[in-house]
Design a protein around this motif. Sequence first.
Motif, PDB file in Angstrom:
ATOM      1  N   GLN A   1      13.329  58.851  21.627  1.00  0.00           N
ATOM      2  CA  GLN A   1      12.355  59.183  22.650  1.00  0.00           C
ATOM      3  C   GLN A   1      12.796  58.371  23.849  1.00  0.00           C
ATOM      4  O   GLN A   1      11.914  57.280  24.210  1.00  0.00           O
ATOM      5  CB  GLN A   1      10.922  58.950  22.146  1.00  0.00           C
TER       6      GLN A   1
ATOM      7  N   GLU B   1      12.187  58.609  27.007  1.00  0.00           N
ATOM      8  CA  GLU B   1      11.043  58.464  28.237  1.00  0.00           C
ATOM      9  C   GLU B   1       9.943  57.705  27.337  1.00  0.00           C
ATOM     10  O   GLU B   1       8.831  57.769  28.193  1.00  0.00           O
ATOM     11  CB  GLU B   1      10.882  59.783  28.930  1.00  0.00           C
ATOM     12  N   GLY B   2       9.977  57.260  26.314  1.00  0.00           N
ATOM     13  CA  GLY B   2       8.676  56.723  25.566  1.00  0.00           C
ATOM     14  C   GLY B   2       8.072  57.518  24.869  1.00  0.00           C
ATOM     15  O   GLY B   2       8.546  58.991  24.743  1.00  0.00           O
ATOM     16  N   VAL B   3       6.819  57.194  24.307  1.00  0.00           N
ATOM     17  CA  VAL B   3       6.253  58.079  23.451  1.00  0.00           C
ATOM     18  C   VAL B   3       5.017  58.901  24.081  1.00  0.00           C
ATOM     19  O   VAL B   3       4.772  58.464  25.130  1.00  0.00           O
ATOM     20  CB  VAL B   3       5.539  57.233  22.171  1.00  0.00           C
TER      21      VAL B   3
END
Lengths: 680, 680
Positions: A242, A244-246
């Motif tokens: 991920q 772009e982060g969660v």
Amino acid sequence: MVLDRLKQVAQHVTGTTPPPHPFDPLSAAEIEKAVALVNKEHGPLFYNAVTIWEPRKAEMLAWLADPDHTIRPHRVADVVAIKKGGMVYDGLVDLDEDKLLKWESNEGVQPLITMEDLQIVEHIVREDPKVIEQCVISGIPKEDMHKVYCDPWTIGFDARFGNKVRLQQALMYYRPHIDDSQYSKPLDFTPIFNCDTQEIIHIDIPPVRRPVNQAPPNNYHPAAIEAEGGYRKDLKPINITQPEGVSFKVDDRIIEWQNWKVHVGFNYREGIVLNNITYNDKGKERGIFYRLSLAEMVVPYGNPEHPHQRKHAFDLGEYGGGYMTNSLALGCDCKGAIHYMDANFVNRAGASQTIKNAICVHEEDAGILFKHTDFRDDSVIVTRGRKLLISHVFTAANYEYCVYWIFHQDGTVQLEIKLTGILNTYAMNPGEDTRGWGTEVYPGVNAHNHQHLFCMRVDPNIDGPENTVFQVDAKAGPGEVGSAENKYGNAFYAHKTKYSTAKESMSDYDGSSSRTWEMANTNKINPYSHKPVSYKLVSREVPALLPKEGGLVWKRAGFARHAVHVTKYQDDQIHPAGRHVPQTSGEPSQGLPEWIAKHGDESIDNTDIVLWHTFGITHFPSPEDYPVMPAEPMTLLLRPRNFFLKNPALDVPPSYASTPSQIAAKKAAVSNVDKASRAV
Amino acid sequence: MVLDRLKQVAQHVTGTTPPPHPFDPLSAAEIEKAVALVNKEHGPLFYNAVTIWEPRKAEMLAWLADPDHTIRPHRVADVVAIKKGGMVYDGLVDLDEDKLLKWESNEGVQPLITMEDLQIVEHIVREDPKVIEQCVISGIPKEDMHKVYCDPWTIGFDARFGNKVRLQQALMYYRPHIDDSQYSKPLDFTPIFNCDTQEIIHIDIPPVRRPVNQAPPNNYHPAAIEAEGGYRKDLKPINITQPEGVSFKVDDRIIEWQNWKVHVGFNYREGIVLNNITYNDKGKERGIFYRLSLAEMVVPYGNPEHPHQRKHAFDLGEYGGGYMTNSLALGCDCKGAIHYMDANFVNRAGASQTIKNAICVHEEDAGILFKHTDFRDDSVIVTRGRKLLISHVFTAANYEYCVYWIFHQDGTVQLEIKLTGILNTYAMNPGEDTRGWGTEVYPGVNAHNHQHLFCMRVDPNIDGPENTVFQVDAKAGPGEVGSAENKYGNAFYAHKTKYSTAKESMSDYDGSSSRTWEMANTNKINPYSHKPVSYKLVSREVPALLPKEGGLVWKRAGFARHAVHVTKYQDDQIHPAGRHVPQTSGEPSQGLPEWIAKHGDESIDNTDIVLWHTFGITHFPSPEDYPVMPAEPMTLLLRPRNFFLKNPALDVPPSYASTPSQIAAKKAAVSNVDKASRAV
Ligand SMILES: [Co+2]
Ligand SMILES: [Co+2]
């Protein structure tokens, strides 16, 4: 997590620590504070449990509704401790006021067996002369006692010993080599251990002796696999990232994800506890569940020969799903972008100890969420789904249980449990018949039939605490084939039965009617369907309790007699087999049967209720389950029915969408196609 | 795929094209060759189907056993065609010998309705004066007939019209705007269409009229979502990549993965057909299934009012799961590293046509495959699982069915079906009562109760074609509580009932005994357990057929009367509701009931058999299912029991493994920790 860090920065600047959320488990500091307060007045003690005494619901609902103008529920520790000599104490400690609210001694009660309690037994059995004698009879030289192991279990209940003395039974095994799996070398006798005096008080010896298994070891460790040809080499990595982060936010223990909000608690008994589960329905935060947990389980074994009837572990009530929780490893237990939460417990000495990474929180792709193609012009919408998993894994001696609480974008909450680990095994002689009570999964290894029965506790809050449960059965309509009302015989409908009292609610699964249960708020009607808003329990793995009525398991595991019980909410009714489970006789039955005997005729219609659901599997072992068992999954769903006005996931961005007018005009469609996918 | 390319290069060098595998679907060239051969003798014709006539099993087993010394089964086309005037022809064309093996006319038989057959109806209804008159009565101006749509269904069976004339019923809808979902504007009348003359021959008009719904449109397309506040913006991408490639090998249509080998076929009726499924058990290729497919399904609706009894679609037999298959899109339907396979069919004119990307083949991470921790020292093994999915998605007018055949490393084959798409809807007046036969899912929109019942055809080959089926029920042991044989009441066992004949095998699901069915080879005994090698059907979503005995659906969908039927293998018994399903009266019932009536007393013990399993769900709609339904999953497992000597996945490399001796020596453990995972 970003929010965590922001909060830390803020606390650093202001120099304050915000108080814990009232649902939060006790912190290490709180545990030690509680112990200090108790020790001062009543020590020294062996600590069995120091856990959050959850706020009383009325108080908590008031605070949740208006935290700024309501007294914050106090932090209270629920303490169980044992004095040398065996007396058990139940206490409550107000941590805000630094005082004991309650301190009671309890005779004839045995709190659960902790990991520390278990660890002691093996050392004792190895040095006990009578155990050594039995090992020699089994064919193990007395110099090899360091190769003798035991899985200590609570004794369950054995009428010969009652419940005054705290006991464990030691299921015995032999490891020729330290790395051998002991479960292929079970021994045939069972020492009984007194936890207080730390000595063996009895040994159960079967009439037919079964010397230690002479078959070669049956191992699954890397050296064994290498010796048998090595590991397969044709698995290429699957990477899940991920960049772009969660998509979830973490505010301490409150997780927000896709309109869901949930407080993630954890205790030594139930493991994960989910509180105050709400769904933001177009700006309105709607209650769904006040509390969800696995509250109890029982694993009865089906061999009637003494002393196997004692094998019916209440893994939560007798050992603690929290206490047995694994520290999870990134990239092993958990794959992708993972948020971990730790768990704090007390130890026997009263110090706090931490299981790092006890809870795993992560997102997964969930395949197609919805799709429709118009066959006329191939205009299409296809939207991929996501799910959020909150999980832990616990090891109950030989078995492991992987527990996944799963939130879906369509409003569904799913509970999935995977069973893995190792079968409990018993010795058998060459040529011996299992008599159908087990399977010879390896020469000389008898894995007994058993059930895994879990009790999920559902405290619904379907648009408020006043709820009602309906049994729903699919039923053919009235009227014979050819009649005016049912000429072609095709009429069918959902037959709903309201449960008015707890006694009425005691119900079994019916596969033939695809039985489900609806937790409804009859005060709130869906304006489209004119039916009450509800959540439906869809659970298909619901075996009957096979131990017979009046027998030991039936008496002790009252919750497992029926698939569903519904009770009027009571703050202290959390444990459906009782607060202290080991060595209960079942006379009278603790927990659910006791509560229903007392309050079973009171109305459960349109009031605050709790639904208890027992589900699981019946496990007839086979060699494929051995020497370590591939995970066997089971699952159930809690699904919104007439709760939302429409599919609540319509605003999840589609991967691809085109309309008839776009097709006709050859215009661009909406496309969010996943760019990382590749055709091969 | 690498192998494909190597083969192409080899063919380029040698100038030869290898013959297709005998299980392969017909290629475009083969379809056109078959058509040319038929047309020459019998044309012109409307082609309904030109598909592989699968090799006779005896011949095929011989060839599979020794392809180098056995005559290769011929390529034979199975042809269905219709002459102007309506006569139906069934033919067989030997493509190796360029000759017709069979050409038979069939009166009173109607082959399935193709997509082309369907497409015609809407144009006809829009111009039919009587339909226009009914639209005007419904409140639609006659200038708006281009806004009138229909989902044409086969008529099912309507005694008024019989089966001599090929008919469709047009379920009518209105779209105020071309992009509006028509299902919120159902019309209340039903034209009947003659496929041969292409005219409306009748209109079914209900006694109570229901003018077109005045509620605003209820759409799910992007413009509608934007108008309601737009799409959620908080989903971050999840990337799934296989930078080193996939772990499966593709040789034309044979997929090899993790000891599994399977030929992936596809036909217009069943969609995916899996043939010759084997498992390489330590060097020995062992047969498991000769053929697996979804062979039929029926979706009975539960509203008894005429003409809704006609709504009981046999989506496979009446329309074709292959014909309705979606062309799948990378990064939308499918995520990760995807191998696609196309599908070729004939069109009405006899030309071949291709659905690109009809089948998706890909791997997925499957979470924990097995795990065990020794509580003494935390020595642990944790191994992650993988699965291989072979899937297609088909659109049956309003509904979509996503079909996933899933192979697991532990020897399990799983069938998962997700239902999505749009509810079939009918008009209702303001304030009208559904009478329990449906749910008002949106004002003026009545979604009728229905069942989705699928029939899986399992042709087992458990270590050879001679197999036997046992019903397995979990049962309490004999002896009352307190008796010598069952003192504590805890005895239970797997009660097995052998099916000796097809008539004996007709059996229902029993949730209370957790009933499963074992397909066993009684000639081959597991040396450890002394039980026959077997695969067990574990299926928990098995509703009873709700339409009543003797009624229309019961008569036509004989396969759905029981959860399991077992028949002796016959080459031509593929379609359990008959070869040609539309307009069958069910008098007598085609398919399974017919076969069992004829051969139901013959032995099915230790011989070549087929197991037919009907499973599915009963669907009581709710507003959450609308205007497009979040996918509802259902699943079943085929699990090895006593088939392997041990867990066959022990040699899957563990993510992490440590042994007691390594822990004691503080030595390095085996670690293949996934490097792409991140803690957040
Ligand atoms: Co088990
Ligand atoms: Co449905």
